[in-house]
Design an enzyme around this catalytic site. Structure first.
Site, PDB file in Angstrom:
ATOM      1  N   SER A 296      35.236 -10.975 -10.661  1.00 41.82           N
ATOM      2  CA  SER A 296      34.263 -11.334  -9.618  1.00 41.82           C
ATOM      3  C   SER A 296      32.817 -11.325 -10.080  1.00 41.82           C
ATOM      4  CB  SER A 296      34.404 -10.398  -8.406  1.00 41.82           C
ATOM      5  OG  SER A 296      35.451 -10.833  -7.567  1.00 41.82           O
TER       6      SER A 296
ATOM      7  N   LYS B 293      30.801 -14.440  -9.542  1.00 36.20           N
ATOM      8  CA  LYS B 293      30.013 -14.748  -8.344  1.00 36.20           C
ATOM      9  C   LYS B 293      28.515 -14.550  -8.571  1.00 36.20           C
ATOM     10  CE  LYS B 293      33.776 -13.593  -5.169  1.00 36.20           C
ATOM     11  NZ  LYS B 293      34.621 -12.601  -5.833  1.00 36.20           N
TER      12      LYS B 293
ATOM     13  N   SER C 101      31.577 -10.025  -1.432  1.00 36.23           N
ATOM     14  CA  SER C 101      32.280 -10.565  -2.602  1.00 36.23           C
ATOM     15  C   SER C 101      33.395 -11.502  -2.176  1.00 36.23           C
ATOM     16  CB  SER C 101      32.845  -9.443  -3.481  1.00 36.23           C
ATOM     17  OG  SER C 101      33.265  -9.947  -4.725  1.00 36.23           O
TER      18      SER C 101
END
Length: 389
Positions: free
Chosen positions: A63, A66, A128
């Site tokens: 992640s 991102k 997230s």
């Protein structure tokens, strides 16, 4: 211009910088050994890497991807191509129940519903949300695949030489990769280029459609560190990853820990890095942009001198209580015309005999070429001076 030493003045002007007055450097222990595939500790202002292990090892970004998704969206906002008030219709690809997202972090978007772009940004950064990442990508570029082209363009532009993105959310993909060093570079760019959006990284929770989601960054609540972002990441392939940024006094550090075995490990190891950096290092600004450091003789110009300095503020990260000094060397026989910003020498920062940083010395203003008679006079003077070298 500085190809060989014969072009440089033999005398060096030594400047003792007043901000460090202790002659004895404090002992600096080795950086802590971490249980992680790779890690980096970088100073934000100077860009110096204070501690590292396998900084260029290819790893899955999870992640942390991102962060680049947010960077691209922020860039498009700044360019005026999109607005926080844009209304985005949620596609099946961005639907929270998309099987691709099963078991992952979500904003909980519903297919066919409309959401303001500003809310999607919050869902991306604070929650997230993998669904928010896809919705933003499709709105900005028409499709997620086209958006990844923008992500890779910005990665290359920022100098993230070992990073490649295949999607906007970071779930495992065949070619997707990054490094600890590249994530530190991206973290620095986010803070520097888009401070408004960076403020969202420290928000602890976000509520959308009556569903509250929480920022997973474990160090935001740590009272011993002033951590104000950045991002967690986890997939089975990547392990548990954490990018953090913290400040103490005027110093900001960025830590990147990749591939640990648990949430707790990435938290503990990141705290070790940040604590080590703040305890044993400091970042100083020995020189300011535009300050005149030297005014050497110039030939063939309307002026007999040119003011030299640095184009941007200089930051140097050094062990605490170090005796930092500076030396500069200037090109010999400078001749007009000279343009503002033209390199005319170098400034070296030293601790003892070790050079810890160097920066170009530049002209602070233009110097136009003199008229015919002025040039003739300087030619004679220059020839005469050469006889006594």
């Amino acid at each position: 211009m500085l190809d060989n030493i014969s072009k440089i003045t033999k005398s060096l002007v030594i400047i003792s910088l007043l901000f460090t007055c202790l002659a004895l450097q404090a002992a600096v222990p080795r950086a802590p050994s971490l249980t992680a595939k790779s890690y980096v500790l970088m100073d934000y202002d100077s860009g110096k890497i204070i501690a590292q292990s396998n900084p260029d090892l290819p790893v899955g970004p999870a992640s942390l991807t991102k962060m680049m998704t947010g960077y691209v969206v922020s860039h498009e906002l700044e360019a005026g191509n999109i607005s926080r008030d844009d209304i985005v219709k949620i596609s099946m690809n961005a639907y929270a129940q998309n099987p691709v997202f099963e078991g992952s972090s979500l904003m909980w978007l519903e297919v066919g519903k409309t959401v303001k772009l500003g809310e999607l940004i919050k869902g991306l950064i604070i929650s997230s949300g993998n669904d928010a990442a896809v919705a933003l990508a499709e709105h900005v570029a028409g499709s997620e695949s086209a958006f990844t082209d923008l992500m890779n363009h910005h990665a290359k532009k920022l100098g993230m030489n070992d990073t490649f993105f295949e999607n906007a959310h970071g779930l495992s993909a065949t070619q997707q990769k990054t490094t600890a060093r590249d994530m530190a570079i991206l973290g620095m760019a986010l803070i520097r280029d888009f401070p408004h959006e960076y403020e969202l990284y420290k928000q602890r929770s976000y509520t959308y459609n009556n569903i509250q989601t929480y920022n997973r960054h474990p160090l935001l609540a740590d009272p011993s560190l002033n951590v104000d972002g950045i991002k967690t990441g986890h997939t089975k392939k990547a392990g548990y990853c954490l990018v953090s940024s913290a400040t103490k006094d005027s110093m900001r550090l960025i830590s990147v820990v990749m591939g640990t075995d648990s949430k707790q490990t990435r938290k503990v190891e990141s705290k070790k890095l940040l604590s080590y950096g703040f305890r044993f290092f400091e970042t100083v600004r020995p020189l300011e942009a535009g300050k005149v450091l030297h005014k050497p003789r110039i030939w063939m110009g309307e002026s007999d001198e040119v003011e030299l300095g640095i184009a941007e503020d200089i930051f140097v990260t050094i062990p605490r209580n170090s005796d930092l000094k500076a030396q500069y060397v200037v090109e010999k026989d400078l001749s007009a015309p000279i343009k503002k910003g033209q390199i005319a020498g170098k400034v070296f920062f030293m601790i003892g005999k070790e050079t810890v940083a160097e920066h170009p010395l530049v002209a602070l203003h233009d110097v136009e070429e003199a008229g015919f008679f002025g040039r003739m006079s300087d030619s004679v003077s220059q020839w005469f001076d050469s006889l006594f070298e």
